[in-house]
Scaffold this motif. Structure first.
Motif, PDB file in Angstrom:
ATOM      1  N   ARG A 183       0.970  -1.069   0.009  1.00 59.36           N
ATOM      2  CA  ARG A 183      -0.010   0.143   0.051  1.00 59.36           C
ATOM      3  C   ARG A 183       0.987   1.267   0.062  1.00 59.36           C
ATOM      4  NH1 ARG A 183      -0.733   2.070   5.448  1.00 59.36           N
ATOM      5  NH2 ARG A 183       0.391   0.675   6.940  1.00 59.36           N
ATOM      6  N   LYS A 184       0.187   2.388  -0.335  1.00 59.58           N
ATOM      7  CA  LYS A 184       0.823   3.565  -0.239  1.00 59.58           C
ATOM      8  C   LYS A 184       0.694   4.434   0.892  1.00 59.58           C
ATOM      9  CE  LYS A 184       0.545   4.364  -5.227  1.00 59.58           C
ATOM     10  NZ  LYS A 184      -0.079   5.340  -6.630  1.00 59.58           N
ATOM     11  N   GLU A 209      10.571  -1.046   1.481  1.00 57.81           N
ATOM     12  CA  GLU A 209      11.110  -0.455   0.260  1.00 57.81           C
ATOM     13  C   GLU A 209      10.531   0.704   0.231  1.00 57.81           C
ATOM     14  OE1 GLU A 209      12.142  -1.160  -4.353  1.00 57.81           O
ATOM     15  OE2 GLU A 209      11.029  -2.538  -3.404  1.00 57.81           O
ATOM     16  N   ILE A 210      11.092   1.974   0.094  1.00 57.66           N
ATOM     17  CA  ILE A 210      10.401   2.947  -0.037  1.00 57.66           C
ATOM     18  C   ILE A 210      10.851   3.712  -1.421  1.00 57.66           C
ATOM     19  CG2 ILE A 210      10.264   5.446   0.871  1.00 57.66           C
ATOM     20  CD1 ILE A 210      10.748   4.273   3.600  1.00 57.66           C
ATOM     21  N   VAL A 211       9.663   4.261  -2.299  1.00 57.61           N
ATOM     22  CA  VAL A 211       9.996   5.035  -3.337  1.00 57.61           C
ATOM     23  C   VAL A 211       9.351   6.322  -3.158  1.00 57.61           C
ATOM     24  CG1 VAL A 211       9.388   4.990  -5.911  1.00 57.61           C
ATOM     25  CG2 VAL A 211       9.748   3.043  -4.736  1.00 57.61           C
ATOM     26  N   VAL A 212      10.228   7.109  -3.196  1.00 62.51           N
ATOM     27  CA  VAL A 212       9.876   8.581  -3.014  1.00 62.51           C
ATOM     28  C   VAL A 212       9.333   9.528  -4.280  1.00 62.51           C
ATOM     29  CG1 VAL A 212      10.513  11.058  -2.061  1.00 62.51           C
ATOM     30  CG2 VAL A 212      11.409   9.012  -1.336  1.00 62.51           C
TER      31      VAL A 212
END
Length: 218
Positions: A183-184, A209-212
């Motif tokens: 989820r975001k 895992e984080i995508v900015v």
């Protein structure tokens, strides 16, 4: 999950929001938040629902969210934190919370100790947030007085699981858990750290895992 920020706020990825002043304001009219949360399986697929009304009784917000696999009590606390976060973000200075969870209410009022390791960080987070308001009260109500929040929590779970409106209600008897889905999570940058806007559903020590992706406001 939620922990008090260390001295060096820039050293961690997720940090708590800066505390606000707690000076009393005479005559401040209170908003009312009805909160509910639960799981189908306990633990199992879980969600919360929140209805917020202004001092005149008009609904100003309806919040609902699927939080993954969790317990009834954890979901109740996520609903409380969501209500507190909404109030903080919208400048509400006086808030009265109504919940049909006697455990949550008694813990927040200091009548029950919080012994559960999974509830303790959520309790500390909620208590810290509650202290930022000029006026904060939390009261226990019967389930029929909390029907709107309960309906929102069930809607969130139905929508996420793909079930129809006729799906079983949230309770502690179902034994059909579903795995948590990616989820975001929205966050703001404060003092060089990311501050989550949405409650997190992560166990202590979890790796993510984080995508900015910056959000452009129009």
């Amino acid at each position: 999950m939620f922990k008090p920020p260390p001295a060096n706020r820039g050293a961690r990825l997720f940090a708590d929001a800066a505390p606000e002043t707690n000076a009393p304001t005479a005559g401040t009219a209170a908003h009312r938040a009805n909160i509910d949360g639960g799981s189908r399986g306990n633990p199992g697929p879980a969600s919360y629902g929140v209805v917020i009304r202004d001092p005149r009784g008009q609904v100003v917000a309806k919040l609902k969210k699927y939080i993954g696999r969790s317990t009834n009590n954890v979901a109740e606390y996520y609903g409380l934190i969501a209500a507190l976060d909404y109030a903080q973000q919208h400048g509400i200075r006086a808030l009265r919370v109504e919940s049909d969870s006697e455990l949550l209410v008694r813990q927040m009022r200091g009548k029950y100790k919080v012994k559960s390791p999974e509830l303790r960080p959520l309790f500390e987070r909620a208590r810290k947030m509650a202290q930022t308001f000029d006026s904060f009260k939390i009261e226990h109500v019967y389930r029929e007085q909390n029907a709107e929040a309960d309906a929102l929590a069930n809607e969130a779970l139905d929508e996420t699981s793909g079930r129809s409106a006729a799906a079983p209600r949230l309770d502690a008897n179902s034994v059909k858990p579903q795995p948590a889905q990616p989820r975001k999570v929205r966050a703001r940058v404060r003092n060089g750290a990311l501050v989550p806007i949405d409650p997190l559903d992560l166990a202590e020590g979890s790796e993510v895992e984080i995508v900015v992706r910056p959000i452009t406001k129009t």
